[in-house]
Write a protein that holds these residues in place. Sequence first.
Motif, short mmCIF file in Angstrom:
data_model
loop_
_atom_site.label_atom_id
_atom_site.label_comp_id
_atom_site.label_asym_id
_atom_site.label_seq_id
_atom_site.Cartn_x
_atom_site.Cartn_y
_atom_site.Cartn_z
N CYS A 114 -1.51 -11.91 14.02
CA CYS A 114 -2.70 -12.04 15.02
C CYS A 114 -2.76 -13.37 16.04
O CYS A 114 -2.28 -14.40 15.38
CB CYS A 114 -4.20 -12.07 14.16
N ALA A 115 -3.00 -13.29 17.09
CA ALA A 115 -2.84 -14.48 17.91
C ALA A 115 -4.22 -14.54 18.64
O ALA A 115 -4.74 -13.41 18.98
CB ALA A 115 -1.68 -14.53 18.75
N SER A 116 -4.57 -15.59 19.18
CA SER A 116 -5.64 -15.68 20.29
C SER A 116 -5.31 -16.69 21.31
O SER A 116 -4.31 -17.49 21.13
CB SER A 116 -6.90 -16.28 19.46
N SER A 117 -5.91 -16.72 22.43
CA SER A 117 -5.88 -17.60 23.61
C SER A 117 -7.25 -17.48 24.35
O SER A 117 -8.00 -16.57 24.04
CB SER A 117 -4.58 -16.85 24.54
N GLN A 118 -7.17 -18.56 25.18
CA GLN A 118 -8.14 -18.40 26.34
C GLN A 118 -7.84 -17.42 27.67
O GLN A 118 -6.89 -17.49 28.04
CB GLN A 118 -8.43 -19.85 26.65
N LEU A 119 -8.70 -16.74 28.12
CA LEU A 119 -8.42 -15.82 29.11
C LEU A 119 -8.05 -16.45 30.23
O LEU A 119 -8.60 -18.02 30.70
CB LEU A 119 -9.81 -15.19 29.45
N GLY A 120 -7.03 -16.20 30.95
CA GLY A 120 -6.65 -16.93 32.32
C GLY A 120 -5.34 -18.13 31.69
O GLY A 120 -4.53 -18.55 32.41
N ASN A 121 -5.47 -18.21 30.23
CA ASN A 121 -4.42 -19.23 29.85
C ASN A 121 -3.42 -18.58 28.86
O ASN A 121 -3.83 -17.93 27.76
CB ASN A 121 -5.02 -20.41 28.91
N TYR A 122 -2.07 -18.51 29.12
CA TYR A 122 -1.25 -17.68 28.34
C TYR A 122 -0.60 -18.31 26.86
O TYR A 122 -0.07 -17.64 26.25
CB TYR A 122 -0.05 -17.31 29.07
N MET A 134 0.76 -1.06 -0.04
CA MET A 134 -0.02 0.09 -0.23
C MET A 134 0.76 1.18 0.04
O MET A 134 1.98 1.29 0.45
CB MET A 134 -1.01 0.12 1.36
N GLY A 135 0.25 2.42 -0.67
CA GLY A 135 1.04 3.68 -0.49
C GLY A 135 0.78 4.35 0.58
O GLY A 135 -0.37 3.99 1.55
N MET A 136 1.52 5.28 0.96
CA MET A 136 1.38 6.09 2.26
C MET A 136 0.15 6.50 2.43
O MET A 136 -0.19 7.03 3.38
CB MET A 136 2.53 6.88 2.35
N THR A 137 -0.77 6.98 1.32
CA THR A 137 -1.96 7.58 1.70
C THR A 137 -3.14 6.82 1.24
O THR A 137 -4.40 7.27 1.56
CB THR A 137 -2.03 8.74 0.32
N ASN A 138 -2.91 5.66 1.37
CA ASN A 138 -3.96 4.63 1.20
C ASN A 138 -4.75 4.13 2.67
O ASN A 138 -4.05 4.50 3.78
CB ASN A 138 -3.58 3.18 0.70
N LYS A 139 -5.72 3.43 2.42
CA LYS A 139 -6.40 3.14 3.79
C LYS A 139 -6.75 1.72 3.48
O LYS A 139 -7.36 1.27 2.40
CB LYS A 139 -7.67 3.81 4.03
N LYS A 140 -6.40 0.57 4.26
CA LYS A 140 -6.76 -0.64 4.35
C LYS A 140 -6.93 -1.38 5.66
O LYS A 140 -6.81 -0.71 6.48
CB LYS A 140 -5.30 -1.61 3.43
N SER A 141 -7.29 -2.46 5.52
CA SER A 141 -7.72 -3.04 6.80
C SER A 141 -7.28 -4.63 6.81
O SER A 141 -7.17 -5.34 5.88
CB SER A 141 -9.57 -3.33 7.01
N LEU A 142 -6.80 -5.02 7.82
CA LEU A 142 -6.17 -6.34 7.94
C LEU A 142 -7.40 -7.27 8.69
O LEU A 142 -7.82 -6.75 9.75
CB LEU A 142 -4.78 -6.64 8.77
N LYS A 143 -7.60 -8.48 8.31
CA LYS A 143 -8.75 -9.05 9.12
C LYS A 143 -7.98 -10.29 9.75
O LYS A 143 -7.29 -11.20 9.16
CB LYS A 143 -9.85 -9.85 8.01
N CYS A 144 -8.73 -10.75 10.94
CA CYS A 144 -8.15 -12.01 11.70
C CYS A 144 -9.36 -12.65 12.22
O CYS A 144 -10.44 -12.13 12.57
CB CYS A 144 -7.30 -11.69 12.75
N GLU A 145 -9.55 -13.85 12.00
CA GLU A 145 -10.71 -14.67 12.39
C GLU A 145 -10.22 -16.05 13.24
O GLU A 145 -9.13 -16.61 12.84
CB GLU A 145 -11.71 -15.18 11.29
N GLN A 146 -10.39 -16.34 14.60
CA GLN A 146 -10.13 -17.49 14.98
C GLN A 146 -11.20 -18.64 15.20
O GLN A 146 -12.46 -18.08 15.46
CB GLN A 146 -9.39 -17.14 16.40
N HIS A 147 -11.08 -19.63 15.26
CA HIS A 147 -11.78 -20.89 15.26
C HIS A 147 -11.64 -21.71 16.27
O HIS A 147 -11.88 -22.83 16.09
CB HIS A 147 -11.91 -21.49 13.81
N LEU A 148 -11.03 -21.31 17.40
CA LEU A 148 -10.68 -21.97 18.21
C LEU A 148 -11.67 -21.94 19.92
O LEU A 148 -11.23 -22.25 20.76
CB LEU A 148 -9.28 -21.49 18.89
#
Lengths: 112, 111
Positions: free
Chosen positions: A91-99, A13-27
């Motif tokens: 992107c990463a995911s975890s369960q609360l209380g579990n690192y 992307m160029g410095m003036t662009n707008k973009k989005s990154l997407k993350c999805e977790q199935h855990l």
Amino acid sequence: ETGVTQTPRHLVMGMTNKKSLKCEQHLGHNAMYWYKQSAKKPLELMFVYSLEERVENNSVPSRFSPECPNSSHLFLHLHTLQPEDSALYLCASSQLGNYEQYFGPGTRLTVT
Amino acid sequence: QKEVEQNSGPLSVPEGAIASLNCTYSDRGSQSFFWYRQYSGKSPELIMSIYSNGDKEDGRFTAQLNKASQYVSLLIRDSQPSDSATYLCAVTRPGYSTLTFGKGTMLLVSP
């Protein structure tokens, strides 16, 4: 789909662009994270979401804007980036209380 | 002092040898410790976790923890070329809701 997925896998992307990154977790996790990984540097934590609320923001510039609409999805909105923002965004995911965190494949971002 | 320190390497070992990867951490309150493997161009993959002093074995991998010395290590027995990767050490720190990572040690296993 299994585990943690990220799209797109590559982004230029160029410095003036707008973009989005997407993350999805199935855990079935309830915490999600954005990291930046640059060459020769440790993983840098950017944002933490716990139960869809942002609980940590490591002094990240405002040109990065996270969004967590539910416990399975996480977005990183990008605008007016700088060349030094070129990196692998993980992107990463975890369960609360579990690192134990599970990472997605990452988005390789290049800012021109 | 850096929170989590690892020798960047590369650590070169011949196939079949034992590879020893080391990590030191600065916060005495750290309670949980993790090893991640990252292949070039890929994302980190969790391979071991350890929470109490001593050894923990999983297949060819052994994690060792010494909280008094603030030291955690990963041993890989019978190293294979497919073990060639960067190994990241990660620890929890009191007051922080997530992990702190070291820079990683690159391991090269030659056939």
